[in-house]
Design a protein around this motif. Structure first.
Motif, PDB file in Angstrom:
ATOM      1  N   THR A   1       0.855  -1.180   0.000  1.00  0.00           N
ATOM      2  CA  THR A   1       0.000   0.000   0.000  1.00  0.00           C
ATOM      3  C   THR A   1       0.893   1.232   0.000  1.00  0.00           C
ATOM      4  O   THR A   1       1.958   1.249   0.637  1.00  0.00           O
ATOM      5  CB  THR A   1      -0.929   0.042   1.227  1.00  0.00           C
ATOM      6  OG1 THR A   1      -0.138   0.023   2.424  1.00  0.00           O
ATOM      7  CG2 THR A   1      -1.863  -1.156   1.239  1.00  0.00           C
TER       8      THR A   1
ATOM      9  N   ASP B   1      -3.322   5.512   0.564  1.00  0.00           N
ATOM     10  CA  ASP B   1      -4.538   4.687   0.555  1.00  0.00           C
ATOM     11  C   ASP B   1      -4.658   3.865  -0.722  1.00  0.00           C
ATOM     12  O   ASP B   1      -5.711   3.301  -1.018  1.00  0.00           O
ATOM     13  CB  ASP B   1      -5.781   5.560   0.739  1.00  0.00           C
ATOM     14  CG  ASP B   1      -5.927   6.618  -0.343  1.00  0.00           C
ATOM     15  OD1 ASP B   1      -5.038   6.703  -1.222  1.00  0.00           O
ATOM     16  OD2 ASP B   1      -6.924   7.362  -0.317  1.00  0.00           O
TER      17      ASP B   1
ATOM     18  N   GLN C   1      -3.848   0.595  -2.825  1.00  0.00           N
ATOM     19  CA  GLN C   1      -3.464  -0.801  -2.665  1.00  0.00           C
ATOM     20  C   GLN C   1      -3.042  -1.363  -4.022  1.00  0.00           C
ATOM     21  O   GLN C   1      -3.757  -1.204  -5.017  1.00  0.00           O
ATOM     22  CB  GLN C   1      -4.615  -1.619  -2.089  1.00  0.00           C
ATOM     23  CG  GLN C   1      -5.038  -1.187  -0.693  1.00  0.00           C
ATOM     24  CD  GLN C   1      -6.132  -2.068  -0.119  1.00  0.00           C
ATOM     25  OE1 GLN C   1      -6.732  -2.885  -0.824  1.00  0.00           O
ATOM     26  NE2 GLN C   1      -6.386  -1.912   1.166  1.00  0.00           N
TER      27      GLN C   1
ATOM     28  N   SER D   1       2.060  -5.352   2.351  1.00  0.00           N
ATOM     29  CA  SER D   1       0.959  -6.145   2.896  1.00  0.00           C
ATOM     30  C   SER D   1       1.265  -7.634   2.824  1.00  0.00           C
ATOM     31  O   SER D   1       0.638  -8.452   3.496  1.00  0.00           O
ATOM     32  CB  SER D   1      -0.342  -5.824   2.154  1.00  0.00           C
ATOM     33  OG  SER D   1      -0.165  -5.920   0.756  1.00  0.00           O
TER      34      SER D   1
END
Length: 238
Positions: free
Chosen positions: A198, A201, A203, A222
């Motif tokens: 990420t 904001d 991804q 992540s």
């Protein structure tokens, strides 16, 4: 931070049998007027080259061309006398300059090659064509940036005829890393080679990319991730 997302699923593609490319920007028969370049980054092709596949001798001029293989090996030969086998772990750069002819072939008759080929507009046109390649130790990019292309001697990287920088990192899941521009006003095209991250904001998954216009930004893994940051000037003039 201004961020423009390039999802892997939205890329252009083609199937030539021995060659299966995916295009982040307009190239060959793929044209998307909204995806022609990011600053002075003109081409990023994600290529699959079948065993025995050959790009026969063809010309280039006034472009900085970087090749980063991920699997397999590619045989290079050009009109400057430059030649070699580029394999996973290697990075190659060719300054086409005033004009160069080159060919590329899968070094194996059976095993495929996967690679990125990247074109950046040069800082100075019509320089003497040049070729260079180097092997980089992947251990030196674990949870940190490994600069592989740069005009700055202090970076101990392949030289490029542009105020641009290419850096690789392998991030462990849960780790964070910051990227800070080497050149004021540059943007960064960040590509997820594998894994997921990420940025703010945003991804991103495997082969997703984001064009970022900011002096610096933070990336969080992540999952285990391999990343390529391509920093380029943004002052494109058509």
């Amino acid at each position: 931070m201004k961020a423009t997302i390039f999802k892997a699923s939205d890329r252009g593609s083609a199937d030539y049998g021995w060659l299966k490319p995916n295009y982040y920007f307009s190239f060959s028969q793929y044209h998307n007027p909204e995806k022609v370049h990011f600053g002075l980054l003109r081409v990023l092709n994600d290529d699959f080259i079948a065993g025995g596949g050959v790009f026969h001798t063809h010309p280039h001029d006034n472009m900085e061309i970087v090749t980063i293989p991920f699997t397999g090996a590619i045989q290079h030969k050009d009109s400057t006398g430059g030649q070699g086998v580029i394999k996973a772990g290697d990075v190659q750069i060719m300054s086409a300059g005033s004009g160069i002819q080159h060919s590329e072939a899968n070094a194996s008759a059976t095993d495929p090659v996967t690679l990125f080929q990247i074109w950046v507009y040069p800082k100075v046109e019509n320089i003497k064509p040049r070729y260079d390649q180097r092997t980089f130790d992947a251990n030196d990019r674990q949870n940190k940036w490994q600069v592989v292309v740069s005009p700055n001697e202090a970076d101990n990287a392949l030289w490029i005829n542009q105020d641009a920088r290419f850096a690789l990192t392998n991030l462990t899941a849960g780790k964070q890393i910051e990227y800070t521009n080497a050149f004021k006003g540059n943007g960064v095209f960040l590509v997820v080679i594998n894994g997921g991250v990420t940025v703010g904001d945003v991804q991103l998954g495997k082969r997703d990319a984001v064009g970022i216009e900011a002096d610096s930004f933070t990336i969080t893994a992540s999952e285990d991730a391999e990343l390529l940051a391509i920093e380029v000037p943004m002052d494109f003039q058509s």
